[in-house]
Scaffold this active site. Structure first.
Site, mmCIF file in Angstrom:
data_model
loop_
_atom_site.group_PDB
_atom_site.id
_atom_site.type_symbol
_atom_site.label_atom_id
_atom_site.label_comp_id
_atom_site.label_asym_id
_atom_site.label_seq_id
_atom_site.Cartn_x
_atom_site.Cartn_y
_atom_site.Cartn_z
ATOM 1 C CG HIS A 79 -1.865 -0.910 1.302
ATOM 2 N ND1 HIS A 79 -3.169 -0.951 1.999
ATOM 3 C CD2 HIS A 79 -2.291 -2.077 0.306
ATOM 4 C CE1 HIS A 79 -3.991 -1.863 1.620
ATOM 5 N NE2 HIS A 79 -3.352 -2.313 0.806
ATOM 6 C CE1 TYR A 205 -6.031 3.450 8.863
ATOM 7 C CE2 TYR A 205 -6.715 3.314 11.145
ATOM 8 C CZ TYR A 205 -5.798 3.048 10.315
ATOM 9 O OH TYR A 205 -4.826 2.072 10.474
ATOM 10 N N PRO A 297 -5.501 -0.840 18.625
ATOM 11 C CG PRO A 297 -7.263 -2.202 17.698
ATOM 12 C CD PRO A 297 -6.748 -1.423 19.109
ATOM 13 C CE LYS A 301 3.319 2.516 14.597
ATOM 14 N NZ LYS A 301 3.554 1.949 12.965
ATOM 15 C CE1 TYR A 388 -1.962 3.584 9.905
ATOM 16 C CE2 TYR A 388 -0.503 2.275 8.595
ATOM 17 C CZ TYR A 388 -1.758 2.545 9.335
ATOM 18 O OH TYR A 388 -2.958 1.419 9.048
HETATM 19 C C1 LIG Z 1 -8.190 -10.682 19.523
HETATM 20 C C2 LIG Z 1 -6.964 -9.680 18.865
HETATM 21 C C3 LIG Z 1 -7.485 -9.043 17.896
HETATM 22 C C4 LIG Z 1 -6.397 -8.026 17.294
HETATM 23 N N1 LIG Z 1 -6.432 -7.316 16.480
HETATM 24 C C5 LIG Z 1 -5.556 -6.570 15.744
HETATM 25 C C6 LIG Z 1 -5.684 -5.817 14.710
HETATM 26 O O1 LIG Z 1 -7.050 -5.685 14.160
HETATM 27 N N2 LIG Z 1 -4.773 -4.904 14.254
HETATM 28 C C7 LIG Z 1 -3.628 -4.600 15.032
HETATM 29 O O2 LIG Z 1 -2.592 -3.818 14.760
HETATM 30 N N3 LIG Z 1 -3.357 -5.388 16.134
HETATM 31 C C8 LIG Z 1 -4.542 -6.489 16.445
HETATM 32 N N4 LIG Z 1 -3.971 -7.365 17.674
HETATM 33 C C9 LIG Z 1 -2.688 -6.902 18.063
HETATM 34 C C10 LIG Z 1 -1.620 -8.010 17.571
HETATM 35 O O3 LIG Z 1 -2.302 -9.212 16.860
HETATM 36 C C11 LIG Z 1 -0.661 -8.383 18.700
HETATM 37 O O4 LIG Z 1 -0.060 -7.148 19.059
HETATM 38 C C12 LIG Z 1 0.191 -9.366 18.459
HETATM 39 O O5 LIG Z 1 -0.427 -10.666 18.328
HETATM 40 C C13 LIG Z 1 1.198 -9.756 19.483
HETATM 41 O O6 LIG Z 1 2.189 -10.653 19.116
HETATM 42 P P1 LIG Z 1 2.611 -11.671 20.389
HETATM 43 O O7 LIG Z 1 3.734 -12.729 19.836
HETATM 44 O O8 LIG Z 1 3.336 -10.719 21.370
HETATM 45 O O9 LIG Z 1 1.480 -12.190 21.219
HETATM 46 P P2 LIG Z 1 0.462 -13.390 20.728
HETATM 47 O O10 LIG Z 1 0.066 -13.096 19.169
HETATM 48 O O11 LIG Z 1 -0.702 -12.990 21.488
HETATM 49 O O12 LIG Z 1 1.188 -14.753 20.873
HETATM 50 C C14 LIG Z 1 1.305 -15.333 22.218
HETATM 51 C C15 LIG Z 1 1.275 -16.940 21.834
HETATM 52 O O13 LIG Z 1 1.281 -17.269 23.383
HETATM 53 C C16 LIG Z 1 0.577 -18.430 23.205
HETATM 54 N N5 LIG Z 1 0.459 -18.420 24.968
HETATM 55 C C17 LIG Z 1 -0.325 -18.084 25.940
HETATM 56 N N6 LIG Z 1 -0.080 -18.616 26.873
HETATM 57 C C18 LIG Z 1 0.503 -19.528 26.785
HETATM 58 C C19 LIG Z 1 0.992 -20.185 27.866
HETATM 59 N N7 LIG Z 1 0.519 -20.398 29.099
HETATM 60 N N8 LIG Z 1 1.951 -21.334 27.525
HETATM 61 C C20 LIG Z 1 2.219 -21.504 25.984
HETATM 62 N N9 LIG Z 1 1.858 -20.607 25.202
HETATM 63 C C21 LIG Z 1 1.018 -19.800 25.660
HETATM 64 C C22 LIG Z 1 -0.825 -17.919 22.488
HETATM 65 O O14 LIG Z 1 -1.526 -19.169 22.489
HETATM 66 C C23 LIG Z 1 -0.106 -17.293 21.439
HETATM 67 O O15 LIG Z 1 0.272 -18.188 20.510
HETATM 68 C C24 LIG Z 1 -4.927 -8.107 18.080
HETATM 69 C C25 LIG Z 1 -4.962 -8.724 19.173
HETATM 70 C C26 LIG Z 1 -5.699 -9.687 19.833
HETATM 71 C C27 LIG Z 1 -5.560 -10.473 20.956
#
Ligand SMILES: Cc1cc2nc3c(=O)[nH]c(=O)nc-3n(C[C@H](O)[C@H](O)[C@H](O)COP(=O)(O)OP(=O)(O)OC[C@H]3O[C@@H](n4cnc5c(N)ncnc54)[C@H](O)[C@@H]3O)c2cc1C
Length: 401
Positions: A79, A205, A297, A301, A388
């Protein structure tokens, strides 16, 4: 891998196979450092969670450097910028013109699929359905992770435990004396994924009198749409018809914008919250990504920030594990927090400019003034574009402070 093949000792034990845990695993491998990833859920579940979809320029560059961007380069949607809509008109913010870099749309679950496939194909250990994961003795030089897999109690000894287990994971409570900064926004996002070809090639947006709406897409056949709803909203009152009707009220502009509708594949409500927990490290336990911080969101970020954390962490772990410089772990929190707070501020600023906060007409006029500035002044637009599209991972402001 079956549990028989999982080593019981490694350099870095990673909890969580989200973007943070998986990118960390690949960064460590590139540096010749062994790790094991322990994930609570099964592979199918992890690969099909619908979440973020905007990749900053530095995120894409990093995935390319790691050799993990083949499918991304084929299937993602580059984009040039985004559009801001208010008072019936749309305005283009051209990132490429403004700052010379842009964004890429590719679903988070696609990134996760690619990273898991590369790890599994290489035969590197990743344990799905790892239950009752528990970091143990993280304040000693012999930490370990206890967990259950295939009805068997197991232990993974490691030098460092990386808590990449998201906002509701187990790791954060193992850091004592946390300072927590928390901002609950008074609304949420209702998001849908629809089988409807996008009619636009950029995100829109929209700041509307009835509340915010976001037009986005995941592929040439899938649209991703969001509506601002009250913070305590449930899906009960939102039939598919009501969702489409509300989108058709908030999104259209005088230039004849058309919204394609289609079957809704996924529906969910995402809370709007800013949260930072610090420090991000205790002894030989480190936190990365959502485990330590979440952002609303609006600024796209969350996933990018999670990946930026582990970029910093991999460099520090290289010093700790390859060069025996254990003291380097002390630098981790400070090295991450400047970017974390920049993302927090940008996400707050976008949220404040675009959402409806009650009926305060004074506040609304301030929002419209800000929107007029951002869409009318190149300097203000450049500020949005720079934030952004993402600051470089290794040198945020180009060496200037
Ligand atoms: C429902 C939802 C919708 C979102 N939508 C958007 C969006 O539209 N736009 C946007 O920019 N951002 C969005 N986000 C934010 C973005 O997706 C997150 O910031 C991103 O996933 C962060 O990555 P991470 O690896 O830190 O955490 P996560 O992606 O949450 O990964 C953590 C992992 O750890 C695992 N885990 C948890 N507990 C345990 C445990 N006890 N033992 C072993 N494994 C475990 C989980 O299953 C998961 O696979 C959203 C987040 C959520 C939760």
């Amino acid at each position: 891998v079956s549990s028989v093949d999982v080593p019981d000792e490694t350099a870095v034990g990673i909890i969580g196979a989200g973007p943070a845990g998986l990118v960390l695993a690949h960064l460590l491998k590139a540096r010749g450092i062994d790790c094991v990833v322990l994930e609570l859920h099964d592979r199918e579940y992890v690969e099909h969670r619908v979440r973020a979809g905007v990749l900053e320029a530095p995120t894409v560059e990093l995935l390319r450097t790691l050799g993990l961007a083949d499918r991304l380069d084929r299937e993602s949607l580059p984009h040039r910028g985004i559009q801001l809509a208010f008072e019936g008109r749309r305005h283009h913010i051209d990132f490429l013109d403004l700052v010379g870099r842009s964004i890429t749309v590719y679903g988070q679950q696609e990134v996760v699929k690619d990273l898991i496939a590369a790890r599994v194909d290489a035969g590197d250990p990743i344990v799905f359905e790892a239950r009752d994961v528990e970091p143990v003795d993280v304040d000693t030089d012999k930490p370990l992770i206890r967990y259950r897999h295939d009805d068997e109690d197991r232990e993974l000894r490691c030098q460092v435990v990386a808590g990449c287990d998201g906002f509701h994971g187990v790791s954060r409570p193992y850091v004592p004396d946390l300072t927590v900064y928390d901002r609950q926004y008074p609304f949420a996002w209702l998001g849908i994924l629809a089988e409807a070809a996008p009619t636009q090639d950029e995100l829109i947006y929209a700041s509307h009198e009835r509340g915010f709406a976001l037009y986005s897409m995941r592929s040439p056949t899938i649209t991703r749409l969001y509506l601002q709803v009250p913070a305590d909203e449930t899906l009960d009152g939102w039939s598919d018809d009501r969702i489409w009707s509300e989108l058709e009220t908030r999104l259209p502009t005088e230039d004849g914008f058309v919204l394609n509708t289609g079957p809704i594949l996924d529906k969910g409500i995402t809370e709007m919250r800013g949260f930072v927990a610090t420090p991000m490290r205790h002894g030989n336990l480190v936190l990365a990504g959502d485990a330590a911080h979440i952002v609303p969101p609006t600024g796209a970020k969350g996933m990018n920030l999670a990946i930026a954390d582990v970029f910093v962490l991999a460099g520090i772990l290289d010093d700790v594990i390859t060069r025996g410089r254990a003291e380097r772990l002390a630098d981790y929190t400070t090295a991450c927090l400047r970017r974390v707070w920049r993302a927090q501020h940008f996400s707050w600023w976008m949220t404040s400019m675009l959402h409806r906060f009650g009926d305060d007409p004074f506040q609304r006029q301030l929002q419209l003034s800000e929107l007029a500035l951002v869409t009318g002044s190149v300097t203000a637009a450049r500020n949005l574009a720079e934030n952004y599209t993402g600051y470089p991972f290794d040198d945020m402001f180009g060496g200037e402070t």
